[in-house]
Design a protein around this motif. Structure first.
Motif, mmCIF file in Angstrom:
data_model
loop_
_atom_site.group_PDB
_atom_site.id
_atom_site.type_symbol
_atom_site.label_atom_id
_atom_site.label_comp_id
_atom_site.label_asym_id
_atom_site.label_seq_id
_atom_site.Cartn_x
_atom_site.Cartn_y
_atom_site.Cartn_z
ATOM 1 N N PHE A 118 13.701 18.623 -23.563
ATOM 2 C CA PHE A 118 13.007 19.637 -23.548
ATOM 3 C C PHE A 118 12.977 20.368 -24.937
ATOM 4 N N PRO A 119 14.091 20.710 -25.445
ATOM 5 C CA PRO A 119 14.293 21.022 -27.072
ATOM 6 C C PRO A 119 13.932 20.160 -27.929
ATOM 7 N N LYS A 120 13.664 18.895 -27.942
ATOM 8 C CA LYS A 120 13.087 17.994 -29.019
ATOM 9 C C LYS A 120 11.467 18.262 -28.566
ATOM 10 N N LEU A 121 11.031 18.562 -27.508
ATOM 11 C CA LEU A 121 9.913 18.769 -27.560
ATOM 12 C C LEU A 121 9.390 20.250 -28.087
ATOM 13 N N LEU A 122 10.283 21.032 -27.834
ATOM 14 C CA LEU A 122 9.897 22.520 -28.568
ATOM 15 C C LEU A 122 9.778 22.267 -29.973
ATOM 16 N N LEU A 142 4.642 38.197 -20.350
ATOM 17 C CA LEU A 142 5.609 39.318 -20.964
ATOM 18 C C LEU A 142 6.013 38.618 -22.365
ATOM 19 N N LEU A 143 5.801 39.365 -23.435
ATOM 20 C CA LEU A 143 6.272 38.915 -24.671
ATOM 21 C C LEU A 143 6.862 39.888 -25.575
ATOM 22 N N PHE A 144 8.021 39.775 -25.888
ATOM 23 C CA PHE A 144 8.914 40.818 -26.472
ATOM 24 C C PHE A 144 9.873 40.255 -27.459
ATOM 25 N N LYS A 145 10.318 41.087 -28.361
ATOM 26 C CA LYS A 145 11.341 40.818 -29.494
ATOM 27 C C LYS A 145 12.515 41.343 -29.282
ATOM 28 N N ASP A 146 13.654 40.729 -29.534
ATOM 29 C CA ASP A 146 15.281 41.502 -29.570
ATOM 30 C C ASP A 146 15.029 42.069 -31.216
ATOM 31 N N LYS A 147 15.255 43.340 -31.153
ATOM 32 C CA LYS A 147 14.950 44.045 -32.478
ATOM 33 C C LYS A 147 16.211 43.642 -33.548
ATOM 34 N N GLN A 148 17.542 43.335 -32.746
ATOM 35 C CA GLN A 148 18.452 43.128 -33.507
ATOM 36 C C GLN A 148 18.379 41.512 -34.242
ATOM 37 N N THR A 149 18.267 40.610 -33.332
ATOM 38 C CA THR A 149 18.374 39.323 -33.682
ATOM 39 C C THR A 149 17.007 38.623 -34.175
ATOM 40 N N GLY A 150 15.865 39.616 -33.836
ATOM 41 C CA GLY A 150 14.548 39.002 -34.306
ATOM 42 C C GLY A 150 13.904 37.836 -33.339
ATOM 43 N N ILE A 151 14.598 37.459 -32.302
ATOM 44 C CA ILE A 151 14.373 36.405 -31.496
ATOM 45 C C ILE A 151 13.220 37.007 -30.514
ATOM 46 N N ILE A 152 12.079 36.114 -30.313
ATOM 47 C CA ILE A 152 10.948 36.463 -29.682
ATOM 48 C C ILE A 152 11.074 35.604 -28.383
ATOM 49 N N PHE A 194 12.016 31.460 -31.109
ATOM 50 C CA PHE A 194 10.953 31.563 -30.180
ATOM 51 C C PHE A 194 11.287 30.794 -28.914
ATOM 52 N N ILE A 195 11.767 31.736 -27.685
ATOM 53 C CA ILE A 195 12.366 30.991 -26.625
ATOM 54 C C ILE A 195 11.457 31.290 -25.307
ATOM 55 N N PRO A 196 11.073 30.109 -24.815
ATOM 56 C CA PRO A 196 10.060 30.223 -23.597
ATOM 57 C C PRO A 196 11.119 30.362 -22.330
ATOM 58 N N ILE A 197 10.672 31.075 -21.591
ATOM 59 C CA ILE A 197 11.450 31.358 -20.149
ATOM 60 C C ILE A 197 10.654 31.390 -18.921
ATOM 61 N N LEU A 198 10.960 30.684 -18.203
ATOM 62 C CA LEU A 198 10.349 30.670 -16.891
ATOM 63 C C LEU A 198 10.992 31.690 -15.863
ATOM 64 N N GLU A 215 19.276 25.561 -17.025
ATOM 65 C CA GLU A 215 20.275 26.443 -17.506
ATOM 66 C C GLU A 215 19.940 27.177 -18.560
ATOM 67 N N THR A 216 18.982 26.732 -19.483
ATOM 68 C CA THR A 216 18.639 27.512 -20.852
ATOM 69 C C THR A 216 17.053 28.036 -20.794
ATOM 70 N N ASN A 217 16.350 27.489 -19.856
ATOM 71 C CA ASN A 217 14.915 28.345 -19.922
ATOM 72 C C ASN A 217 14.419 28.680 -18.678
ATOM 73 N N ILE A 218 15.159 28.731 -17.508
ATOM 74 C CA ILE A 218 14.583 29.227 -16.338
ATOM 75 C C ILE A 218 15.873 30.362 -15.894
ATOM 76 N N PHE A 219 15.427 31.571 -15.594
ATOM 77 C CA PHE A 219 16.088 32.526 -15.311
ATOM 78 C C PHE A 219 15.690 33.235 -13.933
ATOM 79 N N ARG A 220 16.538 33.126 -13.018
ATOM 80 C CA ARG A 220 16.172 33.690 -11.667
ATOM 81 C C ARG A 220 17.080 35.094 -11.531
#
Length: 260
Positions: A118-122, A142-152, A194-198, A215-220
């Motif tokens: 999956f990371p290779k695909l991204l 939902l699309l948002f940015k962390d102001k400190q890190t700049g990560i979207i 740029f991190i996608p989260i399901l 572990e990395t891209n699904i948050f329950r």
């Protein structure tokens, strides 16, 4: 924040009850079930239709609630040009479309390790320079940015993962394709920015995901709240589980439940 969330939930529940049991809604359900021969009495079938309508509206409400929580957290900035908007018009390159389709097929037919694939695909998606594009329309929950890190962060919000196999495949494929479209639109070239989260609101997992790493891209539920928010998931669950303790909600419910 707790009182604001409680007020929001109360208002939403009242609106859902009123919308789902309106005169027009009841008349539509009556006409629908008048022509059906069924062993379940019509009254209960109509009531089932009302519950189904309330359930659909509640799913939309969860999406609005997550937007509010991020919007009220000073650590983050909502990207308003896309977040929460329906039918955003994007472009998806032919290369990325083929890449994603092949990845989905590999997940279904091969025993691949998605934690590494999956990371290779991204990485391939954000590195794409193909200018041959096709149109792709999709909602952005939902699309948002962390102001400190700049990560979207791009979140696809769902209440739970209890869906049919066909719908499950479609959700995951569209989730990845929307990520590709957003990466192009936002000119993202580094997947770590740029991190996608399901996102699933409830904690319980009813089926495993063979497309997106857990572990990395699904948050329950609780995991997402602990990672991003100051409010506790238990508090949110309490507010949502006990709406009928509010007098106005109870009054609205009692007034509308007898009209069928």
């Amino acid at each position: 924040m707790n009182q604001q969330i409680k007020n929001l939930i109360n208002q939403a529940v009242i609106k859902i009850i009123e919308n789902s049991s309106s005169a027009n809604k009841i008349n539509h359900l009556k006409k629908k079930h008048n022509v059906k021969i069924h062993f379940i009495p019509k009254r209960y079938r109509i009531f089932g239709g009302i519950l189904q309508s309330m359930n659909i509206q509640f799913g939309n409400f969860v999406e609005q609630l997550m937007n509010l929580l991020i919007q009220n957290d000073e650590k983050y900035e909502i990207i308003k040009d896309y977040s929460g908007k329906k039918s955003n018009k994007f472009e998806l390159s032919s290369t990325n479309e083929t890449l994603i389709d092949k990845y989905i097929t590999r997940c279904q037919t091969e025993n691949i390790k998605i934690e590494t694939e999956f990371p290779k695909l991204l990485n391939k998606i954000v590195s794409d320079v193909d200018t041959k594009n096709s149109k792709f329309n999709h909602d952005i929950d939902l699309l948002f940015k962390d102001k400190q890190t700049g990560i979207i962060y791009y979140l696809e919000c769902k209440y739970n993962d209890d869906v049919s196999t066909k719908e499950f495949v479609s959700i995951n494929k569209d989730f990845i394709k929307t990520y590709a479209c957003l990466a192009k639109e936002l000119k993202i070239t580094n997947k770590n920015k740029f991190i996608p989260i399901l996102f699933y609101f409830v904690n319980e997992k009813t089926q495993g995901n063979i497309y997106v790493p857990e572990e990395t891209n699904i948050f329950r539920g609780k995991k997402y709240f602990e990672e991003f928010l100051d409010i506790k998931h238990e508090n949110m669950e309490y507010f949502l589980a006990n709406p009928l303790k509010d007098k106005q909600i109870l009054k609205t419910y009692n007034e509308n439940r007898v009209i069928i």
